[in-house]
Design an enzyme around this catalytic site. Structure first.
Site, short mmCIF file in Angstrom:
data_model
loop_
_atom_site.label_atom_id
_atom_site.label_comp_id
_atom_site.label_asym_id
_atom_site.label_seq_id
_atom_site.Cartn_x
_atom_site.Cartn_y
_atom_site.Cartn_z
N SER A 23 16.28 -88.46 -21.65
CA SER A 23 16.53 -89.82 -21.12
C SER A 23 17.96 -89.80 -20.63
O SER A 23 19.06 -89.39 -21.50
CB SER A 23 16.25 -90.90 -22.19
N GLY A 24 18.30 -90.36 -19.58
CA GLY A 24 19.68 -90.58 -18.97
C GLY A 24 20.54 -91.42 -19.96
O GLY A 24 21.51 -91.39 -20.20
N LEU A 25 19.72 -92.79 -20.39
CA LEU A 25 20.47 -93.76 -20.99
C LEU A 25 20.62 -93.18 -22.66
O LEU A 25 21.73 -93.46 -23.09
CB LEU A 25 19.37 -94.84 -21.32
N ASP A 35 25.23 -95.69 -19.39
CA ASP A 35 24.05 -95.10 -18.34
C ASP A 35 24.37 -95.46 -17.12
O ASP A 35 23.80 -95.98 -16.26
CB ASP A 35 22.66 -95.70 -18.79
N ASP A 62 15.61 -86.65 -17.00
CA ASP A 62 16.22 -87.95 -16.26
C ASP A 62 17.00 -87.66 -15.24
O ASP A 62 18.33 -87.31 -15.72
CB ASP A 62 16.48 -89.00 -17.20
N ASP A 64 18.53 -89.15 -13.03
CA ASP A 64 19.15 -90.23 -12.21
C ASP A 64 18.80 -90.25 -10.86
O ASP A 64 17.88 -90.08 -10.28
CB ASP A 64 20.52 -90.29 -12.70
N GLU A 91 15.38 -91.07 -9.04
CA GLU A 91 15.03 -92.35 -8.81
C GLU A 91 15.78 -92.85 -7.46
O GLU A 91 16.72 -92.09 -7.21
CB GLU A 91 15.59 -93.49 -9.75
N LYS A 97 24.60 -94.48 -10.50
CA LYS A 97 23.43 -95.47 -10.91
C LYS A 97 23.82 -96.50 -11.94
O LYS A 97 24.88 -96.38 -12.51
CB LYS A 97 22.21 -94.51 -11.48
N ASN A 99 21.48 -98.67 -15.04
CA ASN A 99 20.49 -98.73 -15.62
C ASN A 99 19.46 -100.01 -15.19
O ASN A 99 20.17 -101.07 -14.61
CB ASN A 99 20.50 -98.97 -17.19
N SER A 100 18.22 -99.72 -15.02
CA SER A 100 17.14 -100.52 -14.45
C SER A 100 17.03 -101.79 -14.84
O SER A 100 16.62 -102.99 -14.41
CB SER A 100 15.90 -99.86 -14.23
N ARG A 135 10.88 -91.45 -8.58
CA ARG A 135 10.75 -92.90 -9.20
C ARG A 135 10.77 -94.10 -8.36
O ARG A 135 12.15 -93.90 -7.61
CB ARG A 135 11.94 -92.74 -10.55
N HIS A 166 8.28 -97.93 -12.02
CA HIS A 166 9.03 -98.41 -13.07
C HIS A 166 8.81 -100.19 -12.77
O HIS A 166 8.60 -100.65 -11.64
CB HIS A 166 10.32 -98.31 -12.88
C1 SPV Z 1 16.04 -93.46 -19.15
O1 SPV Z 1 15.62 -93.31 -20.26
O2 SPV Z 1 17.36 -93.26 -19.18
C2 SPV Z 1 15.46 -94.04 -18.27
C3 SPV Z 1 14.40 -95.03 -18.44
O3 SPV Z 1 15.61 -93.71 -16.87
S1 SPV Z 1 14.89 -96.66 -18.38
O4 SPV Z 1 16.11 -96.74 -19.07
O5 SPV Z 1 13.75 -97.65 -18.44
O6 SPV Z 1 15.57 -96.86 -16.83
MG MG Z 2 17.60 -93.19 -16.82
#
Ligand code: SPV
Ligand code: MG
Length: 271
Positions: A23-25, A35, A62, A64, A91, A97, A99-100, A135, A166
């Site tokens: 995971s990027g986060l 993130d 991930d 990004d 994505e 980026k 975070n979503s 994504r 997502h």
């Molecule tokens: C991550 O785990 O970094 C993701 C998922 O990209 S989310 O945090 O839902 O964007």
């Molecule tokens: Mg991410």
């Protein structure tokens, strides 16, 4: 299942999962960073190298936004290949980026430009089994289902092996609306962080290929570390925590000290 370093990757494998989500986060969070591409892509690669060494499971990274344009994606994918990484997810947003789950209506990448990133990534894989997941952030960014489907179709045509759709809704309605109309043209990946109460069996019935449990090892370790730190700070003693933390022996076991002892018998001169 999410992992963010070598230890968490080992724990994912021990639990019986079939793959790791880098995971990027949480990889950022483990470094104390946001993130927001604050960790450079080579710093991410360094973490991935530890993770790949720590597990035999396939790792989906991930990626990004791909760390830039098509050219950055090419180089990133080549370097992932050198480290034995199984796949990357990119994505359709812009570098750097966000975070979503932060803010509303984040700007999306131009479809044709993002398709170039996908093609460049696929053309740069060094292993035939390498997977590129595209994504779609359209629903997250407040666009219509039509726009999400249009983007998914374009990314699939550009060579994406799977589509991650997502959503940040608390129910899975828009996920099921998507899968119904998508009809399994390419495998679908989901991240039910916000719509976590939907039973997995319903996702199975909808033909969803892969579920990413995206951040729960980091979140559980934050909770556990916070509690342990507070207790030791309050008590100036280990008595209350000793029974609830992993043992030192467990660290030796997980990191493979038995193998090192065996290797020492083979390679060190006999005493
Ligand atoms: C991550 O785990 O970094 C993701 C998922 O990209 S989310 O945090 O839902 O964007
Ligand atoms: Mg991410």
């Amino acid at each position: 299942m999410e992992a963010h370093d070598g230890m968490s990757a080992k724990i994912v494998q021990e639990a019986g999962f079939r793959g790791v989500w880098a995971s990027g986060l949480t990889t950022s969070a483990a470094l104390g960073l946001r993130d927001s591409n604050e960790a450079s892509w080579t710093q991410v690669l360094d973490v991935l190298e530890y993770m790949a060494d720590a597990t035999t499971l396939p790792i989906l990274v991930d990626g990004d936004t791909g760390h830039g344009n098509f050219n950055n994606v090419r180089r990133f994918v080549r370097k992932l290949g050198e480290r034995g990484i199984a796949g990357v997810c990119i994505e359709d947003k812009l570098f750097p980026k966000t975070n979503s789950f932060l803010g509303e209506a984040q700007p999306l990448a131009d479809v044709a430009e993002f398709c170039g990133r996908i093609k460049a990534g696929k053309d740069s894989q060094t292993d035939d089994d390498f997977v590129l997941v595209a994504r779609v952030e359209a629903l997250i960014s407040g666009h219509s289902m039509e726009e999400a489907l249009r983007r998914a179709e374009a990314y699939h045509a550009a060579g994406a092996d799977a589509i991650l759709i997502h959503s940040k809704k608390s129910t899975a309605e828009e996920i099921f609306a998507f899968t119904e109309r998508w009809g399994n043209r390419a495998p679908v990946v989901i991240v039910p962080t916000m719509y976590y109460s939907t039973p997995t069996e319903l996702f199975r019935q909808a033909g969803i290929s892969t579920i990413i449990w995206a951040n729960h090892l980091m979140r559980s370790s934050i909770a556990a570390m916070r509690e342990t730190a507070q207790r030791i700070h309050e008590d100036e003693s280990l008595v209350r925590v000793e029974g609830s933390v992993a043992t030192v022996k467990d660290i030796f076991r997980i990191t493979g000290n038995a193998e090192l002892e065996e290797a020492e018998r083979r390679y060190l001169p006999a005493k």
